[in-house]
Design an enzyme around this catalytic site. Sequence first.
Site, PDB file in Angstrom:
ATOM      1  N   ASN A 148       0.869  -1.174   0.000  1.00 22.88           N
ATOM      2  CA  ASN A 148       0.000   0.000   0.000  1.00 22.88           C
ATOM      3  C   ASN A 148       0.909   1.228   0.000  1.00 22.88           C
ATOM      4  O   ASN A 148       1.470   1.590   1.034  1.00 22.88           O
ATOM      5  CB  ASN A 148      -0.887  -0.040   1.255  1.00 22.88           C
ATOM      6  CG  ASN A 148      -1.857   1.114   1.320  1.00 22.88           C
ATOM      7  OD1 ASN A 148      -1.852   1.997   0.460  1.00 22.88           O
ATOM      8  ND2 ASN A 148      -2.683   1.124   2.342  1.00 22.88           N
ATOM      9  N   ARG A 159      -2.696  -2.177  -3.248  1.00 18.04           N
ATOM     10  CA  ARG A 159      -3.899  -1.422  -2.948  1.00 18.04           C
ATOM     11  C   ARG A 159      -3.896  -0.173  -3.822  1.00 18.04           C
ATOM     12  O   ARG A 159      -2.981   0.644  -3.773  1.00 18.04           O
ATOM     13  CB  ARG A 159      -3.892  -1.006  -1.482  1.00 18.04           C
ATOM     14  CG  ARG A 159      -5.148  -0.259  -1.178  1.00 18.04           C
ATOM     15  CD  ARG A 159      -5.160   0.413   0.134  1.00 18.04           C
ATOM     16  NE  ARG A 159      -6.475   1.039   0.258  1.00 18.04           N
ATOM     17  CZ  ARG A 159      -6.903   1.616   1.329  1.00 18.04           C
ATOM     18  NH1 ARG A 159      -6.163   1.651   2.403  1.00 18.04           N
ATOM     19  NH2 ARG A 159      -8.086   2.170   1.354  1.00 18.04           N
ATOM     20  N   HIS A 176     -12.980   3.204  -0.240  1.00 16.06           N
ATOM     21  CA  HIS A 176     -13.023   2.206   0.862  1.00 16.06           C
ATOM     22  C   HIS A 176     -13.727   0.916   0.428  1.00 16.06           C
ATOM     23  O   HIS A 176     -14.169   0.144   1.291  1.00 16.06           O
ATOM     24  CB  HIS A 176     -13.821   2.734   2.083  1.00 16.06           C
ATOM     25  CG  HIS A 176     -13.117   3.746   2.908  1.00 16.06           C
ATOM     26  ND1 HIS A 176     -13.817   4.707   3.614  1.00 16.06           N
ATOM     27  CD2 HIS A 176     -11.811   3.942   3.180  1.00 16.06           C
ATOM     28  CE1 HIS A 176     -12.956   5.473   4.268  1.00 16.06           C
ATOM     29  NE2 HIS A 176     -11.740   5.024   4.025  1.00 16.06           N
ATOM     30  N   GLU A 191      -8.558  -4.961   5.149  1.00 15.05           N
ATOM     31  CA  GLU A 191      -8.421  -4.669   3.718  1.00 15.05           C
ATOM     32  C   GLU A 191      -7.244  -5.425   3.116  1.00 15.05           C
ATOM     33  O   GLU A 191      -7.314  -5.899   1.982  1.00 15.05           O
ATOM     34  CB  GLU A 191      -8.228  -3.165   3.522  1.00 15.05           C
ATOM     35  CG  GLU A 191      -9.503  -2.396   3.812  1.00 15.05           C
ATOM     36  CD  GLU A 191      -9.259  -0.935   4.144  1.00 15.05           C
ATOM     37  OE1 GLU A 191      -8.851  -0.655   5.288  1.00 15.05           O
ATOM     38  OE2 GLU A 191      -9.468  -0.094   3.256  1.00 15.05           O
ATOM     39  N   ARG A 237     -11.553  15.989   7.514  1.00 16.84           N
ATOM     40  CA  ARG A 237     -12.311  16.323   6.293  1.00 16.84           C
ATOM     41  C   ARG A 237     -13.733  16.722   6.659  1.00 16.84           C
ATOM     42  O   ARG A 237     -14.344  16.107   7.540  1.00 16.84           O
ATOM     43  CB  ARG A 237     -12.358  15.118   5.351  1.00 16.84           C
ATOM     44  CG  ARG A 237     -11.066  14.878   4.612  1.00 16.84           C
ATOM     45  CD  ARG A 237     -11.126  13.624   3.774  1.00 16.84           C
ATOM     46  NE  ARG A 237     -10.181  12.636   4.262  1.00 16.84           N
ATOM     47  CZ  ARG A 237     -10.183  11.354   3.930  1.00 16.84           C
ATOM     48  NH1 ARG A 237     -11.080  10.890   3.083  1.00 16.84           N
ATOM     49  NH2 ARG A 237      -9.289  10.531   4.426  1.00 16.84           N
TER      50      ARG A 237
END
Length: 397
Positions: A7, A90, A179, A385, A240
């Site tokens: 990743n 990823r 996601h 993940e 965010r």
Amino acid sequence: MKILVINAGSSSLKYQLFDMENGDVLAKGNCERIGSGGTITHKRPGKENYYAEVDLPSHDDALVLVLDLLVSEEYGVIGSIDEIDAVGHRIAHGGEKYKQSTPIDDDVIAYLETIVPINPLHGPPAIKGMKACRRLMPKTPQVGVFDTSFYSNMEDFRTIYPIPYEYYTDYKIRRYGFHGTSHRYVSAKAAEVLGKPIEELKIITCHLGNGSSITAVNGGVAIDTSMGFTPQEGVPMGTRSGSIDPTVIPYIMKLKNFTPEQIEDLLNRESGLLGVSGVSNDNRNVAKAAAEGNYRAGLAIKILVNSIKKLIGSYVAELNGIDALVFTAGIGENDSSLRSNVCAGMDFFGIKIDEDANSNAPSGKNVNISAKDALVQTLVIPTDEEYMIALDTAKFC
Ligand code: ADP
């Protein structure tokens, strides 16, 4: 079979090496500050961690170091790099092209380069990571697993923004969702926990971490999700804003004489839990301050809870009722008080939790926290993940 999952971020490279016979993680770690110094943390279960400050000018250098460590006499877990059967990458954005995980070749990389304008933060480092792996492990299959691909079946009326249509056709401005690998993993796990085929279930999955998104899954297919063109849309997050009235943006820009970069910074790095609370982007710190009576911290949490509730409500409507509600990621897995607040007053939808089961839910386990008479099963499911990426990658070996 051994699968390495990579990743790559703008200045980091995370990795996990899986033994697919039993799903065990043989080693995992993170290279950070690539390009401006460099550190590596390398972990092996049951053994001492290795940490070092090393010069890492590029992702190539980071990967060389990782591969060296994986085979090193002192810190290694395999005898040779040839033992790695495939590498799974990823990739946050697969654009409109990649609807499922795909072996990486020149064409894949060339396409991902064309969509860098709509994926400027995550695209370039992911491409660097793929190129580095292909150079250093030329015989090992490389597979791209895209966060967006779970959403590739979303219908056009859920992906097209109500702005002039040419902005979609000319610039590919539409909702993509993110996601997806996590939502795909936890929805499949939920079906397993409930002992029912996923094809028969309607599930809402809430991935609540530093970044947060909520997805409606019908029969294993994501039909709607809260993140859109970028991972900014939807619920408020650590830093965010999530969704706000779009007119606020040009209004602030004029008011403060901001450039696009400055307004982006405000919405991406200075908003959310941090912006409202003024305390922290970390939910634990905000929750603690709220419990101590800090008004803005309490407000930040109430805004988050209300925003999650509103999305759940809208997805219950889109799905015409649900069988399961799933909480995952840092906040979803660990913050029982937030789960309780989100689920409060939703018995109309059949959502009702057992407060004891909720507050005693052990960390890192799949737990059913529903009340006995609840019509909807509410579950806490730790996301994974990396393992999902490894599973997808293994299919190409
Ligand atoms: P990322 O999106 O970076 O993967 P995580 O999924 O690790 O993030 O989630 C990080 C968030 O989870 C942080 O806001 C953190 O405060 C929150 N969190 C982790 N553990 C707890 C806990 N025990 N109680 C409340 N919040 C927690």
